[in-house]
Each structure stands twice: as structure tokens, then as C-alpha cells.
Design a protein around this motif. Sequence first.
Motif, short mmCIF file in Angstrom:
data_model
loop_
_atom_site.label_atom_id
_atom_site.label_comp_id
_atom_site.label_asym_id
_atom_site.label_seq_id
_atom_site.Cartn_x
_atom_site.Cartn_y
_atom_site.Cartn_z
N SER A 137 15.95 -46.63 22.08
CA SER A 137 15.04 -47.24 21.11
C SER A 137 14.25 -48.40 21.71
CB SER A 137 15.80 -47.71 19.87
OG SER A 137 16.79 -48.65 20.21
N GLU A 138 14.85 -49.16 22.61
CA GLU A 138 14.14 -50.31 23.19
C GLU A 138 12.93 -49.83 23.98
OE1 GLU A 138 14.58 -53.44 22.45
OE2 GLU A 138 16.16 -52.76 21.10
N GLU A 139 13.09 -48.72 24.71
CA GLU A 139 11.96 -48.14 25.43
C GLU A 139 10.88 -47.68 24.44
OE1 GLU A 139 15.13 -47.52 25.93
OE2 GLU A 139 15.59 -47.01 28.02
N MET A 140 11.34 -47.10 23.31
CA MET A 140 10.40 -46.64 22.29
C MET A 140 9.65 -47.81 21.66
SD MET A 140 11.13 -44.27 18.91
CE MET A 140 12.14 -45.53 18.08
N PHE A 141 10.37 -48.86 21.30
CA PHE A 141 9.72 -50.02 20.68
C PHE A 141 8.70 -50.65 21.62
CE2 PHE A 141 13.93 -50.66 18.24
CZ PHE A 141 13.55 -49.75 17.29
N GLU A 142 9.06 -50.74 22.89
CA GLU A 142 8.13 -51.32 23.87
C GLU A 142 6.87 -50.46 23.99
OE1 GLU A 142 7.94 -52.67 28.59
OE2 GLU A 142 9.78 -51.78 27.79
N ALA A 143 7.08 -49.14 24.05
CA ALA A 143 5.94 -48.23 24.16
C ALA A 143 5.03 -48.35 22.93
CB ALA A 143 6.43 -46.79 24.33
N ILE A 144 5.63 -48.45 21.73
CA ILE A 144 4.84 -48.57 20.51
C ILE A 144 4.07 -49.89 20.49
CG2 ILE A 144 5.00 -48.83 18.00
CD1 ILE A 144 7.41 -46.88 18.13
N ASN A 145 4.71 -50.96 20.92
CA ASN A 145 4.04 -52.26 20.95
C ASN A 145 2.83 -52.26 21.86
OD1 ASN A 145 5.78 -53.51 19.13
ND2 ASN A 145 7.19 -54.22 20.73
N ASN A 146 2.88 -51.46 22.92
CA ASN A 146 1.79 -51.41 23.89
C ASN A 146 0.79 -50.30 23.59
OD1 ASN A 146 2.83 -53.55 25.44
ND2 ASN A 146 4.20 -52.17 26.55
N ARG A 228 -2.61 -34.84 22.16
CA ARG A 228 -3.03 -35.08 23.54
C ARG A 228 -3.44 -36.54 23.77
NH1 ARG A 228 -6.02 -30.29 22.75
NH2 ARG A 228 -7.93 -31.55 22.56
N ASP A 229 -4.12 -37.10 22.77
CA ASP A 229 -4.71 -38.43 22.96
C ASP A 229 -3.79 -39.58 22.60
OD1 ASP A 229 -6.96 -37.04 23.69
OD2 ASP A 229 -8.06 -37.39 21.81
N ALA A 230 -2.74 -39.33 21.82
CA ALA A 230 -1.86 -40.41 21.36
C ALA A 230 -1.16 -41.09 22.52
CB ALA A 230 -0.83 -39.87 20.37
N ASP A 231 -1.07 -42.40 22.47
CA ASP A 231 -0.34 -43.14 23.50
C ASP A 231 1.16 -42.91 23.36
OD1 ASP A 231 -2.64 -44.39 24.64
OD2 ASP A 231 -2.68 -45.77 22.94
N VAL A 232 1.63 -42.77 22.12
CA VAL A 232 3.05 -42.52 21.85
C VAL A 232 3.17 -41.43 20.80
CG1 VAL A 232 5.21 -43.49 20.92
CG2 VAL A 232 3.76 -44.87 22.42
N VAL A 233 4.10 -40.52 20.99
CA VAL A 233 4.42 -39.51 19.98
C VAL A 233 5.89 -39.67 19.59
CG1 VAL A 233 4.64 -37.05 19.45
CG2 VAL A 233 2.72 -37.85 20.85
N ILE A 234 6.14 -39.80 18.30
CA ILE A 234 7.51 -39.85 17.76
C ILE A 234 7.77 -38.53 17.07
CG2 ILE A 234 9.10 -40.99 16.17
CD1 ILE A 234 7.40 -43.54 16.53
N SER A 235 8.77 -37.81 17.51
CA SER A 235 9.12 -36.50 16.97
C SER A 235 10.42 -36.62 16.19
CB SER A 235 9.26 -35.49 18.12
OG SER A 235 9.87 -34.30 17.67
N LYS A 236 10.34 -36.40 14.88
CA LYS A 236 11.53 -36.50 14.03
C LYS A 236 12.21 -35.15 13.87
CE LYS A 236 13.28 -39.12 12.01
NZ LYS A 236 13.09 -39.40 10.58
N GLY A 237 13.53 -35.15 14.00
CA GLY A 237 14.32 -34.00 13.63
C GLY A 237 14.50 -32.95 14.71
#
Length: 281
Positions: A137-146, A228-237
Motif C-alpha cells: 500500500s505504501e508504494e500505491m499511496f506514493e504512486a497516487i500522490n505523484n 493506457r494513459d492513466a499514471d496509476v491503475v487500481i484494480s479491485k477484486g
Amino acid sequence: MNSECLVCQAKTINHIANKFGSDKKATAKFKEEANYIVANSQSLSTPYSGLLLHRLAKRIFKTENLYANEKLKANKLLHLNYSYWKSLVSNSDNPMHVAAKLAVIGNIIDYGAHSVPDDILSEINHLLEKEFALNESEEMFEAINNAKTVLYLGDNAGEIVFDKLFIETLNHPNLTFVVRGEPIINDVTYEDSHFVQMEDVCKVISNGHDAPSTLLENCSSELQKLYRDADVVISKGQGNLEGLLDEKRNKLFFMLMAKCDLIAGKLGVKKKDLVIKQNKK
């Protein structure tokens, strides 16, 4: 398709037949055609096979939204207590972590994976005491912040309440939440996003397809471009994971509960474990 998946598909056939089986002739026809689909689906992905089974059920039982009652019940149950969940997050020592954990825990509400407990609220409170088996999650939060843009692939009704709370906690200015193009199992559609007022916290779009997953080649051109263009993709489930596990892209994060031994093994965890994992190139 793996043999374990075939067993799960057989459970799905029996569940649908029992749920809509008042017409014996229609039920017999459904079982016959459904068993034919499964017997000839070795080359298909599990989500696509599931899609064919549920399209068949809709046609034979003349019901467009097979799990409408279950979806509404789950949405009402969790949304009714939204202020409680929100206070639980805001009063915690680490609101972002608790909001992310609730979003993962909400993934138990999955009729496709036969994982819905009898007492949903009790199971949620139990799982809040459980640690993540795999937590990036820390890697995810950092990626989302940036990130300038975030794409959030929704999964199930009920679960969407915790997705909204997590998105609200993230407070990202350019996040898009994705729903299915048509009803499939208890997966999220526009109807569910409207019910929980997801539009109050982010943009919402349809992926243009009715698989219980994100099968990119079948999704709308709009979704494909956003992906393709999103900086971050969150995939649920687990369903979305099954469609995207072989994707080779940076900043793709899976948030789920492992619902079966096969997927758990691929992730290096156990069945029913809580997971936030980055799918690295």
C-alpha cells in the motif's frame, strides 16, 4: 481453464438453477446449455466463461439483472452505516491505511466467487482485526500522490460503499471510477454508483462490457485509452485481477481478498488473505 475453475463454474450453474428454477423446463434447458459451455471452455478465460453462463441465464430466465435484490441489499446495508465507517477511518491513527483495508475487505461481497458471508457486518469487523498477507500500500499511496491521473476499476455492489470512502480519503483531483457496461452477477453498474453517490467524489464511466472482469480487448475505446494513459491503475477484486494479471504495465495495483487456492497460489498467499499488490513489469 484450470480444473479448479471448472468446479467453481459448476457451483455457479447449480446456484443459478436453484435461484431461478421454478420453471423445470427452463431450468433443464439452462443446465444443458451451461454444461456445454463449460465443457467447451478450456481455451477461454474464467471471466469470459462466466460471462457466457450469465448471458445464457439472462436469456433463458428472462431476467436482465440476476442479482438485483442482493446488490440492493448489500448497498443499503453498508451505505446505511456510511457515517460510522467514515468516523472509523477519520478517527484512526492512519486513515489512509484503514480506508484501503475496508476497500479490500468489502471484496468479500462477491456472489460470483461464492464468498458472501451470512452476516456481512460481523465478517467485516472480524476482518478488520486481520493483517494484510501482502501489503504494498505504501508504494500505491506514493504512486497516487505523484499521479496526475488515476483509474479505479470497481468490482462489486456493497463493496462500492468502501470504494467511495477510500476514494474520498485519497482526495485525488483526477480519479475516474469504472463500472460494468451491463448487469453481471453483483458487479457494479451505473445504478450502484448512483445509489452511493459516487459522482460526488470522482468521475464515473462505464467500461462498455458485461464481463465480471476487465477484459481490455472487449472494453470501450474510452476505457482502453484511459487505461493506457492513466499514471496509476487500481484494480479491485479477483475478477479484475484475472483479466489483468498478465498485463505488463507500471503502476498497476491489485486490491482484493484471495477467493480461491489457485489465485492465492499465484499471489503467494492463502485463500481469504487480504492483498494489495503492485503488478510489476
